[in-house]
Design an enzyme around this catalytic site. Structure first.
Site, short mmCIF file in Angstrom:
data_model
loop_
_atom_site.label_atom_id
_atom_site.label_comp_id
_atom_site.label_asym_id
_atom_site.label_seq_id
_atom_site.Cartn_x
_atom_site.Cartn_y
_atom_site.Cartn_z
N GLN A 148 1.31 5.63 8.89
CA GLN A 148 0.38 4.66 8.34
C GLN A 148 -0.79 4.35 9.26
O GLN A 148 -0.63 4.13 10.46
CB GLN A 148 1.13 3.38 7.95
CG GLN A 148 2.11 3.64 6.81
CD GLN A 148 2.84 2.40 6.33
OE1 GLN A 148 4.05 2.45 6.08
NE2 GLN A 148 2.15 1.27 6.19
N CYS A 154 0.81 -1.22 0.00
CA CYS A 154 0.00 0.00 0.00
C CYS A 154 0.85 1.27 0.00
O CYS A 154 0.59 2.20 -0.77
CB CYS A 154 -0.96 -0.01 1.19
SG CYS A 154 -0.18 -0.45 2.76
N GLY A 166 -4.29 -0.58 7.99
CA GLY A 166 -3.32 -1.40 7.27
C GLY A 166 -3.02 -2.71 7.97
O GLY A 166 -2.56 -3.66 7.34
N HIS A 217 -2.94 6.32 4.53
CA HIS A 217 -1.52 6.46 4.85
C HIS A 217 -1.02 7.82 4.35
O HIS A 217 -1.44 8.29 3.29
CB HIS A 217 -0.69 5.38 4.17
CG HIS A 217 -0.94 3.99 4.68
ND1 HIS A 217 -1.62 3.71 5.85
CD2 HIS A 217 -0.58 2.78 4.16
CE1 HIS A 217 -1.65 2.40 6.04
NE2 HIS A 217 -1.03 1.82 5.02
#
Length: 330
Positions: free
Chosen positions: A153, A126, A157, A235
């Protein structure tokens, strides 16, 4: 088009289904796949209900495309089985990304490398995806020499467990199941994934190695520090780029603004810059705080934000599928 979504009940799998529906991907038959304990449960897609099936059942149904988001071990075990059945697999895990025989694809950057023979395609990490979308037009124009990136982040995630940990801590409940070794609310954790022998984490090494592979340039030097912060929505990345050639800031901004998949939000007079809450549930990559690094020649600072579950995972995978359909490669 028969489409299987493997890991359909997970955080990314759920978003994949949402993105497929929103983008009106041409599906004649949806095949949701999840673990054995979920088989038989119903999911809703475009107002209709579909039963979750097992891996074996899904392979027997011979889908045209299988979107995988069920973890590396599941991909290693079952993605080749789909491929052998004639299915084109787009895998969101780290299992195949650095395999030299498998393309690692961000459509805005390198979709043109795909051919009808690519039956296994890897979706990048990502944090890598959003960065290379912004790097590519600048690399083409000025040639990237070195990148220094620090990430901020989202807990999404990590998955549902991490979201639950943060929200429980926010309510004062510290007795719940822990996704992280430390409290995440009111804290930042400078570790994403496990540490490797060189002192970097696997997440940091993914950004380094995947960027070179996607950009098709092993000469790019890159160093990364990846950090988990207590936010949802996307993010963020602070990116410092040294180029071979000098640049004009206005030209850089204009180049990024006209690049597919990028929205420039850079109006400091009115305090406008990208933030994760604004990128939430969006498919674009947002770029701002574009300015010259006055400590180094030919060097630029940027701030890059994207929804990690969408462009950083589900949307990128669906865009690869869209490209395959558009180019009649599947």
């Amino acid at each position: 088009m028969k489409v299987a979504v493997v890991g359909a009940t997970g955080l990314v799998g759920t978003v994949m289904l949402k993105v497929l529906e929103e983008r009106n991907f041409p599906i004649s038959e949806l095949i949701p796949v999840a673990s054995e304990k979920s088989v038989g449960k119903l999911i809703t897609f475009k107002g209709k209900q579909f039963p979750i099936v097992s891996m074996d059942t899904a392979i027997g149904m011979r889908p045209d495309i299988a979107l995988f988001s069920a973890g590396g071990s599941t991909s290693l075990a079952h993605a080749p089985r789909f491929k052998e059945a004639g299915t084109t697999v787009i895998d969101n895990s780290s299992a195949w990304r650095m395999d030299p025989a498998i393309k690692l694809v961000v459509p805005e950057v390198n979709a043109n490398t795909l051919s009808i023979d690519d039956k296994m395609i890897a979706n990048p990490n990502c944090s890598t995806i959003q960065m290379v979308v912004a790097l590519k037009p600048l690399h083409d124009k000025y040639r990237v020499k070195r990148v220094v990136v620090s990430t901020y982040q989202s807990v999404t995630g990590t998955g549902v467990k991490a979201v639950d940990q943060m929200m429980n801590e926010r309510k004062g409940n510290f007795d719940g199941e822990m996704a992280y070794p430390y409290q995440i609310d009111l804290n930042v954790i400078p570790q994403i994934d496990v540490f490797t022998e060189n002192g970097y984490t696997k997440e940091e090494m993914k950004m380094i190695n995947e960027t070179r592979k996607i950009m098709g340039d092993d000469s790019i030097r890159l160093t990364a520090t990846t950090v988990r912060i207590p936010v949802m929505g996307g993010h963020s990345e602070s990116v410092n780029i040294e180029f071979e050639n000098d640049f004009d800031i206005a030209e850089v901004t204009a180049l990024l603004a006209k690049t597919e998949g990028i929205i420039v939000v850079d109006d400091i007079a009115n305090l406008k810059y990208p933030m994760p809450k604004d990128a939430h549930e969006k498919d674009e990559v947002f770029v701002g705080r574009i300015r010259r690094d006055e400590s180094m020649p030919n060097t630029l600072n940027m701030w890059i934000v994207a929804d990690n579950l969408r462009k950083g995972a589900a949307t990128n995978a669906v865009q690869i599928a869209e490209y395959l359909v558009r180019k009649e490669l599947v």
